[in-house]
Write a protein that holds these residues in place. Structure first.
Motif, PDB file in Angstrom:
ATOM      1  N   ASN A   1      -1.977  -1.952  -0.665  1.00 52.88           N
ATOM      2  CA  ASN A   1      -1.203  -2.836  -1.528  1.00 52.88           C
ATOM      3  C   ASN A   1      -1.206  -4.268  -1.002  1.00 52.88           C
ATOM      4  O   ASN A   1      -1.480  -4.511   0.174  1.00 52.88           O
ATOM      5  CB  ASN A   1       0.250  -2.340  -1.620  1.00 52.88           C
ATOM      6  CG  ASN A   1       0.321  -1.006  -2.344  1.00 52.88           C
ATOM      7  OD1 ASN A   1      -0.346  -0.801  -3.365  1.00 52.88           O
ATOM      8  ND2 ASN A   1       1.099  -0.085  -1.803  1.00 52.88           N
ATOM      9  N   LYS A   2      -0.897  -5.174  -1.897  1.00 50.18           N
ATOM     10  CA  LYS A   2      -0.657  -6.575  -1.526  1.00 50.18           C
ATOM     11  C   LYS A   2       0.751  -6.686  -0.928  1.00 50.18           C
ATOM     12  O   LYS A   2       1.619  -5.859  -1.204  1.00 50.18           O
ATOM     13  CB  LYS A   2      -0.727  -7.463  -2.778  1.00 50.18           C
ATOM     14  CG  LYS A   2      -2.108  -7.571  -3.376  1.00 50.18           C
ATOM     15  CD  LYS A   2      -2.776  -8.854  -2.886  1.00 50.18           C
ATOM     16  CE  LYS A   2      -4.198  -8.930  -3.390  1.00 50.18           C
ATOM     17  NZ  LYS A   2      -5.023  -9.809  -2.563  1.00 50.18           N
TER      18      LYS A   2
ATOM     19  N   SER B   1       4.192  -7.978  -1.095  1.00 50.67           N
ATOM     20  CA  SER B   1       5.057  -8.497  -2.181  1.00 50.67           C
ATOM     21  C   SER B   1       6.049  -9.516  -1.614  1.00 50.67           C
ATOM     22  O   SER B   1       6.198  -9.643  -0.396  1.00 50.67           O
ATOM     23  CB  SER B   1       5.838  -7.324  -2.776  1.00 50.67           C
ATOM     24  OG  SER B   1       6.649  -6.749  -1.760  1.00 50.67           O
TER      25      SER B   1
ATOM     26  N   THR C   1       1.898 -18.422   5.977  1.00 46.41           N
ATOM     27  CA  THR C   1       1.427 -18.016   4.655  1.00 46.41           C
ATOM     28  C   THR C   1       0.528 -19.051   3.977  1.00 46.41           C
ATOM     29  O   THR C   1      -0.157 -18.730   3.015  1.00 46.41           O
ATOM     30  CB  THR C   1       2.634 -17.764   3.716  1.00 46.41           C
ATOM     31  OG1 THR C   1       3.469 -18.921   3.764  1.00 46.41           O
ATOM     32  CG2 THR C   1       3.437 -16.551   4.151  1.00 46.41           C
TER      33      THR C   1
ATOM     34  N   GLN D   1      -3.520 -12.240   4.031  1.00 41.56           N
ATOM     35  CA  GLN D   1      -2.530 -12.747   3.082  1.00 41.56           C
ATOM     36  C   GLN D   1      -1.395 -13.433   3.846  1.00 41.56           C
ATOM     37  O   GLN D   1      -0.932 -14.499   3.472  1.00 41.56           O
ATOM     38  CB  GLN D   1      -2.003 -11.566   2.237  1.00 41.56           C
ATOM     39  CG  GLN D   1      -1.241 -12.008   1.004  1.00 41.56           C
ATOM     40  CD  GLN D   1      -0.619 -10.836   0.254  1.00 41.56           C
ATOM     41  OE1 GLN D   1      -1.014  -9.677   0.443  1.00 41.56           O
ATOM     42  NE2 GLN D   1       0.358 -11.120  -0.583  1.00 41.56           N
TER      43      GLN D   1
ATOM     44  N   CYS E   1       4.833  -1.705   6.960  1.00 42.27           N
ATOM     45  CA  CYS E   1       3.440  -1.708   6.462  1.00 42.27           C
ATOM     46  C   CYS E   1       2.956  -0.290   6.209  1.00 42.27           C
ATOM     47  O   CYS E   1       2.182  -0.040   5.282  1.00 42.27           O
ATOM     48  CB  CYS E   1       2.521  -2.414   7.456  1.00 42.27           C
ATOM     49  SG  CYS E   1       2.848  -4.181   7.528  1.00 42.27           S
TER      50      CYS E   1
ATOM     51  N   ILE F   1       0.225  -1.440   3.615  1.00 44.45           N
ATOM     52  CA  ILE F   1      -0.324  -2.790   3.824  1.00 44.45           C
ATOM     53  C   ILE F   1      -1.325  -2.722   4.979  1.00 44.45           C
ATOM     54  O   ILE F   1      -0.978  -2.260   6.065  1.00 44.45           O
ATOM     55  CB  ILE F   1       0.811  -3.783   4.197  1.00 44.45           C
ATOM     56  CG1 ILE F   1       1.943  -3.762   3.162  1.00 44.45           C
ATOM     57  CG2 ILE F   1       0.247  -5.191   4.418  1.00 44.45           C
ATOM     58  CD1 ILE F   1       1.531  -4.150   1.763  1.00 44.45           C
TER      59      ILE F   1
ATOM     60  N   GLN G   1      -7.711  -8.385   3.882  1.00 47.07           N
ATOM     61  CA  GLN G   1      -6.515  -9.245   3.765  1.00 47.07           C
ATOM     62  C   GLN G   1      -5.314  -8.616   4.472  1.00 47.07           C
ATOM     63  O   GLN G   1      -5.429  -8.289   5.652  1.00 47.07           O
ATOM     64  CB  GLN G   1      -6.215  -9.526   2.308  1.00 47.07           C
ATOM     65  CG  GLN G   1      -7.325 -10.333   1.630  1.00 47.07           C
ATOM     66  CD  GLN G   1      -6.825 -10.930   0.358  1.00 47.07           C
ATOM     67  OE1 GLN G   1      -6.285 -10.249  -0.520  1.00 47.07           O
ATOM     68  NE2 GLN G   1      -6.998 -12.220   0.225  1.00 47.07           N
ATOM     69  N   GLY G   2      -4.200  -8.444   3.749  1.00 45.41           N
ATOM     70  CA  GLY G   2      -3.032  -7.843   4.372  1.00 45.41           C
ATOM     71  C   GLY G   2      -2.410  -8.724   5.438  1.00 45.41           C
ATOM     72  O   GLY G   2      -2.447  -9.954   5.357  1.00 45.41           O
TER      73      GLY G   2
END
Lengths: 465, 465
Positions: free
Chosen positions: B4-5, B7, B25, B46, B64, B69, B89-90
């Motif tokens: 997952n991304k 959130s 970020t 990310q 995570c 994640i 990513q993550g």
């Protein structure tokens, strides 16, 4: 997992694989495979075999895996934690016929040998090629190199040269399902995925059967000196140990012996030795290298440290006969203790500066639980062998109460930053103490690894966990 | 496993855990976490965080794990195989703020430190306490000790002192589910169940995040001598390497350098050096110890060996300035190569006597595939860094055809008894070559172990396998 008995069908198949001369089924034949050197424990297997190749072991394991037969791998049976005992019967696979030294490679300073080669036989072969294999457990005259790998063996020289884990480059292993793998590469450096070689070391025959070993070798140190230092008590001897390293010298051996152990060797071995009444503990120290003058300088520095810790007398051995005599004192200690009384040996290890606390703690626990002990061992590594003597203890106390005392010893060991075995392994007898050192999380990781290698749990069941 | 991304909810939770000053970020902030020293690869995470404790890392990993994640652990980002790149990513978890040396224990010759301590900072701190930590990768001035553990780092001194696996006694590790464990004990010997410490070494951040490291230390060698030996060709230089060890001497460094590498250092570093036209390769040899006369004797013996292998000239450095100059030649070689051309570095390792075959084979493969290479490295360990130079190669050939050439180099390495990485690790870029070294059985054992530690596969996905 419910295991099966070996049926007549399987017995025939086993015989086809190894030949009738390498399969053993009668009590007389099986006697040899029913014990190791751990206390007086005896467990008979149903069948024992002595295959001559990894391919035969592979065929045996495929069958045992298919038919859920428990398999206990066995080296020379010199273990001190019951790792080679077939506690669930089944099949013992002995590596005694895998005894070839395949190559001693002088160009690369490494050797490839089968796992059933006797450690001392290999050491001598290396010397004949001008090379040095330093890992010398007390049982070197009879133990096998494969057993040494499986138990992560050390010995007196580990203090300078490290334990066997620093010499194993690569292993041929037969997995429980019969697959044969090499764990790594014949190289000094290795950063190519998880280190399966290191994982096998100390896994006590629970993950696979080691059939070939590639070992790193060293140049032979040409000179050495041996010293025997007398102390009024164990605490001062142990305190001297960590001071010696602070001089910048790393001895090639640094062994501790209690007076009682020395007395027993004198008696057992008819050893000529002037044991002074005021002496209660000894350090045996060896330095090695290539330059005798440098070693004399090191011996002098060590002497100064010893004196500052209350050492009353230092015997410096520089002839072979003198050195041999001091080594004999230390080498014969396990047998002398064994011949003297029923005993249990615990293989404690702590950071070396904690030795004085460990030894005085052990004596206090002994007083509290009513047992006596003789301690000796590889003090330079913080590795103390605690021999608990039955002496006048009642059978009831020996079999029941003592366990709590041993637990207290291990709790002390762990509280000092140590662990419950330095070089003997967990096997059968230390299994119940694993919780002292490890959290459930650690134990579950180990169980998970076991399950990856041996999902049916046929290999050396009842050990470590 | 579908990941997952991160959130907004998770971002808030992460911020609560590490504080707003330790979460990153924006592209400007994330730039730093998007690359390591591997070629010109760039992968942005990310989010990146720099927690200050194992407890914070535990809280992050719990979240995570729960929310699937992907997490990439990161040390100093000096890796050469892409291990720290967040390819999916993550979240990047950087250990840069875990930079405390907790204790240097002179009584036990060991130290406890957080994993984000810079290797050279720790080496210098050890020296201030009169102690020696010998594992010195080229990047020692910036790399972290935790990254060294994760990659099984070596460096020039490994030839005498071994790689980091011989110094790590115990590790604090945060598992992917957030559990915090110690893998072993602070002892020199260890035979208490599977060696989780050794399993973590070289596992490249795929099994857990290392937060504390306990290291063994040594007395400081007080004397050394450095020699620079010139050879007419690489083969004779490499052949001399294994002869040196047969004299019984173990140098503390034994480095090989091709002429081209030296030329580039001279140019890059404005280095004063009389490079004779007939010289095509060099060995840099260091001996160390405590007695300067003994070292001179060793240097003479080595000199005799070098001459017998066609060495034309030996420069013996015994002043600090001379030693420093020779070391600078070797230390600056990676940067000089980097500044000169786009290149790919392969970290081959073979048994040392096979080096002549390796190097001539590499040159032949280069001819066949149309690439040039500059080789240098830790010849005493058989560890040769092969720097493939783009030079005049077309972009198409560089991106497509070269891969087959690299595959042939690794096939040669493995056929000589070696492996595909000696000290840089597999990471991202060598992953596709793992099949050359390992059978499916070996790879499945490794995957099984990964699954035991990280059943959801969140930790450093896309690496090693």
């Amino acid at each position: 997992m419910a295991f099966n008995k070996i049926s007549n069908y399987l017995l025939e198949r086993f015989t086809e694989i190894v030949g009738p001369e390498n399969i053993f089924t009668t009590p007389e034949q099986l006697q040899k495979y029913a014990h190791d050197e751990t206390e007086d424990l005896v467990f008979f297997p149903q069948v024992a075999v002595s295959p001559v190749s990894a391919a035969q072991i592979s065929d045996l394991l495929k069958l045992c895996s298919e038919h859920l037969i428990p398999v206990t791998p066995r080296g020379a049976g010199t273990g001190l934690s019951g790792g080679a005992l077939p506690v669930l019967q089944g099949l013992v696979i002995s590596t005694e016929k895998l005894n070839k030294i395949i190559e001693i490679d002088q160009r690369n300073l490494q050797a490839t040998l089968e796992s059933g080669v006797i450690t001392e036989v290999f050491m001598n072969a290396a010397v004949e090629h001008g090379l040095f294999y330093p890992v010398d457990p007390s049982s070197k005259g009879s133990c096998f190199i494969g057993g040494n790998v499986s138990h992560g063996s050390g010995g007196p020289r580990a203090v300078k040269y490290g334990t066997i884990k620093e010499y194993v480059l690569n292993l041929e292993v037969v997995l429980p399902n019969g697959e044969i793998i090499w764990t790594g590469a014949n190289t000094l450096k290795y950063a190519s995925g998880y280190n399966l070689t290191q994982l096998m070391i100390g896994s006590e025959g629970t993950l696979g059967i080691i059939t070939k070993v590639v070992l790193k070798l060293l140049p032979i140190p040409t000179q050495n000196l041996v010293m025997l230092a007398s102390f009024p008590n164990s605490e001062s001897a142990c305190a001297a140990v960590s001071s010696i390293f602070r001089t910048g010298i790393t001895p090639s051996c640094l062994e501790f012996m209690e007076r009682r152990g020395v007395e027993w060797v004198i008696e057992y071995d008819h050893f000529q030795f002037d044991l002074k009444p005021e002496v209660d503990a000894f350090l045996m120290i060896e330095v090695d290298g290539h330059d005798s003058n440098l070693l004399l300088t090191e011996a002098e520095k060590i002497n100064t440290v010893l004196e500052s810790h209350g050492c009353s007398d230092v015997l410096l051995a520089d002839t072979s006969a003198q050195k041999e005599a001091i080594w004999r004192l230390r080498r014969n200690m396990p047998l002398s203790v064994k011949s003297n009384s029923i005993y249990k040996e615990e293989d404690t290890v702590v950071p070396r500066a904690e030795l004085p606390k460990l030894i005085s703690g052990i004596k206090l626990i002994g007083l509290q639980f009513g047992f006596d002990s003789v301690c000796y061992g590889h003090a330079g590594d913080g590795n103390l062998h605690v021999n608990i003597i039955k002496g006048n203890m009642t059978d009831f106390d020996w079999n029941n109460k003592l366990k709590d005392g041993i637990r207290e010893i291990f709790e002390l060991t762990v509280s000092l930053g140590g662990t419950i075995s330095g070089e003997h392994g967990i096997g059968l007898v230390q299994r119940e103490f694993m919780d002292i050192k490890y959290s459930t999380v650690n134990l579950n990781l180990m169980r998970g690894i076991k399950n990856v290698f041996d999902p049916k749990g046929i290999l050396n069941p009842g050990k470590i966990f």
